[in-house]
Write a protein that holds these residues in place. Structure first.
Motif, short mmCIF file in Angstrom:
data_model
loop_
_atom_site.label_atom_id
_atom_site.label_comp_id
_atom_site.label_asym_id
_atom_site.label_seq_id
_atom_site.Cartn_x
_atom_site.Cartn_y
_atom_site.Cartn_z
N PHE A 262 0.81 -1.22 0.00
CA PHE A 262 0.00 0.00 0.00
C PHE A 262 0.85 1.28 0.00
N VAL A 263 2.20 1.13 0.01
CA VAL A 263 3.07 2.32 -0.01
C VAL A 263 3.76 2.41 -1.38
N PRO A 264 3.62 3.55 -2.11
CA PRO A 264 4.30 3.67 -3.41
C PRO A 264 5.80 3.46 -3.25
N GLU A 265 6.41 2.78 -4.23
CA GLU A 265 7.82 2.42 -4.12
C GLU A 265 8.73 3.62 -3.88
N ALA A 266 8.37 4.76 -4.46
CA ALA A 266 9.20 5.97 -4.32
C ALA A 266 9.34 6.39 -2.86
N LEU A 267 8.39 5.97 -2.02
CA LEU A 267 8.43 6.39 -0.60
C LEU A 267 9.11 5.35 0.30
N HIS A 268 9.36 4.14 -0.20
CA HIS A 268 9.96 3.09 0.65
C HIS A 268 11.25 3.61 1.27
N GLY A 269 11.41 3.40 2.56
CA GLY A 269 12.65 3.79 3.23
C GLY A 269 12.66 5.24 3.69
N HIS A 270 11.66 6.04 3.29
CA HIS A 270 11.62 7.44 3.73
C HIS A 270 11.05 7.52 5.14
N LYS A 271 11.61 8.41 5.96
CA LYS A 271 11.10 8.59 7.32
C LYS A 271 9.82 9.42 7.24
N ALA A 272 8.86 9.04 8.06
CA ALA A 272 7.57 9.74 7.99
C ALA A 272 6.96 9.87 9.38
N CYS A 273 6.13 10.88 9.49
CA CYS A 273 5.30 11.04 10.66
C CYS A 273 3.88 10.75 10.17
N ALA A 274 3.17 9.86 10.83
CA ALA A 274 1.84 9.48 10.35
C ALA A 274 0.79 9.73 11.42
N ILE A 275 -0.39 10.13 10.98
CA ILE A 275 -1.53 10.14 11.91
C ILE A 275 -2.50 9.08 11.40
#
Ligand SMILES: Cc1cc2nc3c(=O)[nH]c(=O)nc-3n(C[C@H](O)[C@H](O)[C@H](O)COP(=O)(O)OP(=O)(O)OC[C@H]3O[C@@H](n4cnc5c(N)ncnc54)[C@H](O)[C@@H]3O)c2cc1C
Length: 466
Positions: A262-275
């Motif tokens: 469910f996560v686009p490949e371009a975002l894999h490994g990126h640090k994120a803050c999620a709500i």
């Protein structure tokens, strides 16, 4: 210890006698099923019990409790096996593995469920959702109802409907002397008080009776922001929660975007803050209700929308399977200060891998509508609880994961309320347990003296009777 050493401790005659009393299984070292049955969720705890009983019914639980007591053996109880401190297993003792007692039956007219002492939240969701009903559980469906509820328990429905323990109407318990007792507000009320937050200290719960609520489709899921925006997102989340409609539950977390479908490949490994959102009000009001969250920062990925409650409750199960190594530290947070937010924004984006995390859960709303001495769960005057978890597939990486957790926690701890949620503690000693129960601790000791004076149930965040 090894499996061979575990086997030699108990006389064959005693085992044979126990076996003759059981309808469920008895598993010993060397037998098929032993390797699987001795494991718990946190792979750091690699132990070799002498006897594992998998009860089919309450009578089997009585036999297993009496056996452990009479033989003077350590006794661990496991349901969902998620306890990260490792109390669900031991070396050379007995495990009562409740996972087979997982039936759930629903009385839709009275909005009540009878839930077996070994059920998971997935078992509950499965049985209740067909009636358009649910009760507050944890944020994964694989966690056990018993361990989570006995420590208090919170999740997606908590701001609206309270802690999991606030939704228990009654419970059937096998006590240290092998008695089967029912406990509720009107029957064995001291035990009922202690069970709601006091953990597994007082007996084996074989059945819970839970209140249910009309929850079916919800508006929920995660909204990801780049980690660089996290100080702003945290401030917004704090301010949003202060006035958020009671229909909003959810939490904020730091993660590395996982290599999930469910996560686009371009975002894999990126640090994120999620709500992660769970809105249980009318669907037509949902978008307006959560608009401030969507406007909190530049959204990197928005997966929030209408979803059946059981699907939200199991959305992250696959990311945190059994068998990983876990090291956790936690605290309750009375007020989330700007200074604490700055510390969060410094350590959170350094989350070391896609398994490790920081989660911040709101504990206001319905939680605060119950008096802080009405159940053993004391910290009802705080706004949040956080957990910092270093998690890895490889035990060799755990010293680095642990260092990140410890540094992060040490920086935040001075801004905390002092105690920590009992179910988020590792084995951190008696003082930490006392700090978590505060003025409820003496009453817990008194109740322990009455129901378990010899401390048979000591494989837990232990309330010592002496
Ligand atoms: C991945 C993950 C997600 C989590 N999410 C949440 C969350 O959203 N909300 C939350 O509040 N907590 C959460 N927790 C923490 C959770 O509440 C604790 O780990 C809890 O101990 C799990 O209960 P269990 O039945 O799965 O664990 P177990 O290890 O089976 O049990 C934990 C302890 O509870 C006692 N116990 C278990 N079953 C019984 C019984 N039938 N009778 C008497 N005592 C019993 C025993 O003392 C045992 O050591 C999570 C934990 C993990 C690992």
């Amino acid at each position: 210890m090894t499996a061979t050493m575990a086997r030699t401790k108990i006389s064959p005659a005693a085992i044979e006698l126990l076996q003759s009393k059981l309808r469920g299984e008895l598993v010993q070292p060397g037998e098929s099923g032993y390797e699987e049955a001795r494991k718990v969720y946190n792979a750091l705890h690699d132990r070799f019990p002498a006897v594992i009983v998998q009860p089919a019914d309450t009578a089997d639980v009585v036999a297993a409790v009496s056996f452990a007591r009479d033989q003077g053996l350590d006794l661990s109880i496991k349901s969902g096996a998620h306890n990260v401190a490792g109390f669900g297993t031991n070396d050379g003792g007995v495990i009562i593995d409740m996972s087979g007692m997982n039936s759930v039956s629903v009385d839709p007219a009275n909005r009540v469920a009878q839930i077996g002492g070994g059920a998971t939240w997935g078992d509950v969701d499965h049985a209740t959702h067909v009636f358009g009903l649910a009760t507050p559980g944890g944020i994964l469906s694989t966690t056990g109802v018993a361990g989570l509820t006995l420590g208090g328990g919170f999740g997606y429905l908590t701001r609206r409907y309270g802690l999991c323990c606030d939704n228990v109407i009654s419970a059937e318990v096998v006590t240290a002397n092998g008695q089967i007792v029912t406990t509720s507000e009107t029957e064995n009320a001291d035990l009922f008080w202690a069970l709601r937050g006091g953990g597994g200290n007082f007996g084996v719960v074989t059945r819970f009776e839970f209140k249910l609520h009309p929850v079916s489709m919800v508006y929920g899921g995660p909204i990801f922001f780049p980690a660089e925006a996290s100080a702003r997102v945290l401030r917004l989340f704090r301010d949003f929660i202060a006035t958020a409609p009671i229909e909003f539950s959810g939490f904020l977390g730091y993660h590395e975007a996982p290599p999930a479908p469910f996560v686009p490949e371009a975002l894999h490994g990126h640090k994120a803050c999620a709500i992660v959102v769970c809105y249980t009000g009318p669907m037509e009001d949902a978008e307006a209700a959560i608009r401030p969250i969507r406007e909190a920062g530049p959204v990197a990925l928005d997966l929030c929308g209408p979803i059946p409650y059981p699907a939200l409750n199991s959305m992250f199960d696959a990311l945190l399977p059994h068998g990983l190594n876990h090291y956790w530290k936690a605290d309750f947070v009375r007020e989330l200060s700007d200074e604490a937010i700055d510390i969060q924004a410094r350590f959170g984006p350094e989350v070391p891998n896609f398994l490790s995390l920081m989660h911040l859960y709101p504990l206001d709303g319905a939680v605060q509508q119950v008096d802080k001495n009405a159940t053993a769960f004391t910290y009802r005057d705080v706004e949040f609880t956080h957990i910092i978890a270093g998690i890895d597939m490889d035990a060799a990486n755990m010293s680095a994961r642990t260092a990140w957790v410890r540094d992060y926690w040490a920086a935040l701890h001075p801004h905390s309320a002092g105690g920590a949620y009992i179910n988020f503690l590792m084995d951190e000693g008696q003082d930490r347990i006392k700090t978590t129960y505060l003025e409820n601790y003496p009453r817990l000791v008194e109740t322990k003296r009455h129901w378990d004076p010899e401390n048979l149930f000591h494989m837990n965040q232990n309330i010592r009777p002496d």
